[in-house]
Design a protein around this motif. Structure first.
Motif, mmCIF file in Angstrom:
data_model
loop_
_atom_site.group_PDB
_atom_site.id
_atom_site.type_symbol
_atom_site.label_atom_id
_atom_site.label_comp_id
_atom_site.label_asym_id
_atom_site.label_seq_id
_atom_site.Cartn_x
_atom_site.Cartn_y
_atom_site.Cartn_z
ATOM 1 N N HIS A 32 -1.327 -2.703 12.617
ATOM 2 C CA HIS A 32 -0.651 -3.973 12.364
ATOM 3 C C HIS A 32 -1.230 -4.736 11.178
ATOM 4 O O HIS A 32 -0.615 -5.681 10.671
ATOM 5 N N THR A 33 -2.411 -4.346 10.712
ATOM 6 C CA THR A 33 -3.041 -5.071 9.596
ATOM 7 C C THR A 33 -2.479 -4.655 8.242
ATOM 8 O O THR A 33 -2.825 -5.267 7.235
ATOM 9 N N GLY A 81 7.467 1.145 0.445
ATOM 10 C CA GLY A 81 7.269 0.813 -0.959
ATOM 11 C C GLY A 81 6.212 1.640 -1.659
ATOM 12 O O GLY A 81 6.032 1.508 -2.873
ATOM 13 N N LEU A 82 5.514 2.509 -0.910
ATOM 14 C CA LEU A 82 4.479 3.355 -1.506
ATOM 15 C C LEU A 82 4.754 4.821 -1.187
ATOM 16 O O LEU A 82 5.007 5.181 -0.032
ATOM 17 N N LEU A 127 -6.366 5.969 -2.823
ATOM 18 C CA LEU A 127 -7.490 5.993 -1.899
ATOM 19 C C LEU A 127 -8.649 6.808 -2.466
ATOM 20 O O LEU A 127 -9.821 6.456 -2.272
ATOM 21 N N ASP A 128 -8.338 7.893 -3.157
ATOM 22 C CA ASP A 128 -9.394 8.710 -3.754
ATOM 23 C C ASP A 128 -10.240 7.898 -4.730
ATOM 24 O O ASP A 128 -11.455 8.130 -4.847
ATOM 25 N N SER A 178 -8.741 -1.209 5.416
ATOM 26 C CA SER A 178 -8.961 -2.264 4.432
ATOM 27 C C SER A 178 -8.405 -1.843 3.076
ATOM 28 O O SER A 178 -7.731 -2.636 2.385
ATOM 29 N N ALA A 179 -8.638 -0.583 2.699
ATOM 30 C CA ALA A 179 -8.115 -0.088 1.426
ATOM 31 C C ALA A 179 -6.597 -0.013 1.446
ATOM 32 O O ALA A 179 -5.934 -0.346 0.453
ATOM 33 N N LEU A 180 -6.021 0.413 2.583
ATOM 34 C CA LEU A 180 -4.564 0.483 2.679
ATOM 35 C C LEU A 180 -3.918 -0.891 2.589
ATOM 36 O O LEU A 180 -2.883 -1.074 1.932
ATOM 37 N N ALA A 181 -4.537 -1.874 3.235
ATOM 38 C CA ALA A 181 -3.986 -3.234 3.167
ATOM 39 C C ALA A 181 -4.042 -3.755 1.728
ATOM 40 O O ALA A 181 -3.092 -4.424 1.270
ATOM 41 N N LYS A 182 -5.105 -3.423 1.030
ATOM 42 C CA LYS A 182 -5.219 -3.839 -0.362
ATOM 43 C C LYS A 182 -4.157 -3.169 -1.218
ATOM 44 O O LYS A 182 -3.503 -3.830 -2.057
#
Length: 420
Positions: free
Chosen positions: A330-331, A354-355, A364-365, A409-413
């Motif tokens: 959900h984040t 959208g991605l 992510l890499d 955290s990286a995915l949300a960014k």
């Protein structure tokens, strides 16, 4: 103590998974990628290797290398003892009845091809081969090739919206024409653990040969082929902490002995003349040529490493990793998960609105996080869910809850920067 160790604490006092010690056993986990500490979440594709595996293979090459079975010298004896000792380790690991039932292959794919090619001689027009919508291509294409050769028909078990095999679909399609049931024990895309024991029992009642693709199961759960009661079980070393280039085909001896060889050459023969060749006994009639000796030694070391761990704590740790991922979905706005089965190993595939999945993997890499993207060799399953591909994160017991947090955290960014 790390979060992962805390999450894996068992009910008995003092039983704690020492994740820091375990991670120290895997040298590659100390690597940096693009200047960031490696977060390796592509374990369903191939797991990393502990020092014990690397050392065992190095020791074999330094002290014992020779060809097996034929050398009339000490090194030949050492190599043969190590090689056949590895076969016994695998036998015990999956509780096969005899080492005659353990065939070395190059991996799960070759193992499934050996079975499909061998069973073709028993099939004819009107016979049916039953697979499922969630299969890896390695458990689809060989059977399609058999159908083209024999006139048999490929039937497909449906997958429901939760990513589970539809048992009504299975029972409706299972009949006395079903000659083979070949399904994944665990889905490589969804992580779903399939109810294969019950399915095998029903298939056997119709006289069908039963085949399991166990590539994604053996790294995460105890497998007992005699309890499952399957005819064939296939898995790969490299997903089980071992080296690439070797895998295992278990075959029930009564069925395996009637299967014809898949390849011809040295080692798999009893006698050769220009008029006729006779085959070696099981399991050697399926093992043509010089085998992957060091790789067998490495797989033995990988299994011994796994069995030296507390499997209950390992499974608890992996469950905690998957649960943390589920809690964090959900984040990330626009994130959807493929498959919500109740019984899963720590594998999940996802999309972010959208991605593109390949962009997710590339971005992510740059943060040192390794995941898988694409169709995961499961195009029919992707089509079933209306997708061309997905991103996939797959955890192992050496991952931590902190690494799961880093992923999300990286995915949300990424979502904020590129999908908004």
């Amino acid at each position: 103590m790390t979060d992962a160790a805390q999450a894996a604490r068992a009910t008995a006092p003092g039983r704690v998974l020492d994740i820091d010690r375990i991670r120290a056993d895997f040298p590659i986990l100390a690597e940096k990628i693009n200047g960031k500490p490696l977060v390796y979440l592509d374990n369903a594709a191939s797991a990393q290797k502990p020092i014990a595996v690397l050392d065992a293979m190095d020791h074999y090459y330094r002290t014992s290398h020779s060809n097996v079975h034929r050398g009339a010298h000490t090194l030949g004896d050492r190599a043969t003892t190590a090689y056949e000792g590895a076969r016994e380790t695998v036998r015990a690991f999956i509780n096969a009845g005899s080492t005659r039932e353990i065939v070395w292959t190059r991996g799960t794919t070759e193992a499934l091809n050996i079975v499909a090619s061998g069973l073709a001689k028993e099939l004819k027009s009107g016979d049916e081969i039953l697979v499922s919508h969630m299969e890896h291509h390695a458990n689809i294409v060989p059977w399609q090739m058999v159908c083209e050769r024999t006139g048999a028909k490929l039937r497909v078990i449906d997958v429901n919206d939760r990513g589970e095999l539809d048992q009504d679909s299975f029972e409706q399609q299972l009949n006395d024409r079903t000659r083979v049931l070949s399904v994944a024990h665990v889905s490589n895309v969804l992580g779903t653990i399939n109810p294969v024991r019950d399915m095998i029992a029903k298939a056997r009642a119709h006289g069908a040969i039963t085949v399991l693709d166990g590539a994604q199961a053996v790294p995460h759960m105890k497998v007992d082929v005699r309890e499952l009661d399957c005819d064939f079980y296939a898995f790969s070393s490299h997903k089980l902490l071992g080296p690439t280039g070797i895998g295992v085909l278990y075959g029930r001896e009564a069925v395996l002995k009637d299967l014809p060889p898949y390849q011809g050459g040295g080692e798999m023969i009893e006698r050769v003349t220009f008029e006729k060749t006779t085959w070696a006994d099981l399991p050697h009639k399926f093992e043509a040529g010089t085998p992957a000796i060091a790789e067998a030694v490495g797989l033995k070391a990988a299994i011994e490493y796994m069995e030296g761990l507390d499997r209950e704590l390992i499974e608890a740790a992996e469950k905690a990793l998957l649960e943390r991922a589920r809690e964090l979905v959900h984040t990330v706005p626009g994130m959807t998960i493929m498959g919500t089965a109740a019984h899963k190993v720590p594998v999940f595939s996802f999309q972010i609105a959208g991605l593109h999945s390949s962009d997710i993997g590339t971005l992510l890499d740059q943060q040192g996080i390794a995941i898988r993207t694409g169709n995961h060799c499961a195009m029919p399953l992707m089509a079933r869910f209306g997708e061309s591909g997905s991103a996939r994160a797959s955890f192992a017991f050496y991952n931590t809850l902190d690494e799961v947090d880093q992923l999300f955290s990286a995915l949300a960014k990424l979502q904020r920067l590129f999908a908004g």
